[in-house]
Enzyme design. Structure first.
Site, short mmCIF file in Angstrom:
data_model
loop_
_atom_site.label_atom_id
_atom_site.label_comp_id
_atom_site.label_asym_id
_atom_site.label_seq_id
_atom_site.Cartn_x
_atom_site.Cartn_y
_atom_site.Cartn_z
N CYS A 239 0.85 -1.19 0.00
CA CYS A 239 0.00 0.00 0.00
C CYS A 239 0.89 1.24 0.00
CB CYS A 239 -0.91 -0.01 1.22
SG CYS A 239 -1.92 1.48 1.39
N CYS B 113 0.30 3.20 3.63
CA CYS B 113 0.76 2.69 4.94
C CYS B 113 1.79 1.57 4.85
CB CYS B 113 -0.44 2.21 5.75
SG CYS B 113 -1.23 0.72 5.09
N CYS C 255 -5.40 0.90 6.32
CA CYS C 255 -5.57 2.36 6.29
C CYS C 255 -6.81 2.83 5.53
CB CYS C 255 -4.33 3.03 5.72
SG CYS C 255 -4.11 2.77 3.95
N CYS D 237 -8.23 -5.93 -9.77
CA CYS D 237 -7.81 -4.91 -10.73
C CYS D 237 -7.40 -3.68 -9.92
CB CYS D 237 -8.99 -4.61 -11.66
SG CYS D 237 -8.63 -3.43 -12.93
#
Length: 143
Positions: free
Chosen positions: A55, A58, A107, A128
């Site tokens: 991510c 985070c 997050c 996706c």
């Protein structure tokens, strides 16, 4: 679709001013306001290196390269997340469609959507995901 009206509280609380400083405008719009980058423009669409996709907000590990496949849709596609706890799924009724939105479960960052048209010899799912929602950490194949 903005995250502003969501009622779920995620473990990692984001500071908007810090995110605006740290993320590119596209990363911010994708992760915080559920924007979508244009097809075939994302940094990781054609990446084939071994590693982990995290991510961008985070740094939670989300997908591994072994679950990535070429779907032809224009965005990085994976047949499964790293584990069942890193992804949060929400019904998305935006743009006159009903889809399943995929978020980081740590997050709340918008990542993309999941569809049931993935590889049948795997999970049958296609996550996706916007490249703008990810950072890639290269790792040797044997790790």
């Amino acid at each position: 679709m903005s995250h502003d009206s969501d009622d779920k509280t995620y473990p990692y609380q984001k500071d908007d001013a810090e995110l605006r400083r740290r993320l590119t405008p596209m990363q911010y719009e994708v992760t915080q306001h559920a924007a979508t980058e244009r097809a075939f423009t994302g940094e990781y669409t054609d990446t084939e290196d071994a590693g982990i996709y995290k991510c961008v907000v985070c740094s939670t590990p989300l997908f591994e390269s072994g679950a990535k496949f070429h779907s032809g849709c224009g965005w990085p596609s994976y047949f499964k997340p790293l584990n069942g706890e890193v992804i949060d799924e929400k019904i998305d009724r935006s743009h006159g469609m009903v889809r399943v939105e995929v978020r980081c479960n740590h997050c709340g960052a918008h990542l993309g959507h999941v569809f049931e048209d993935g590889p049948r010899d795997q999970t049958g799912l296609r996550y996706c995901i916007n490249s703008a929602a990810l950072n890639f950490e290269s790792r040797p194949e044997n790790e």
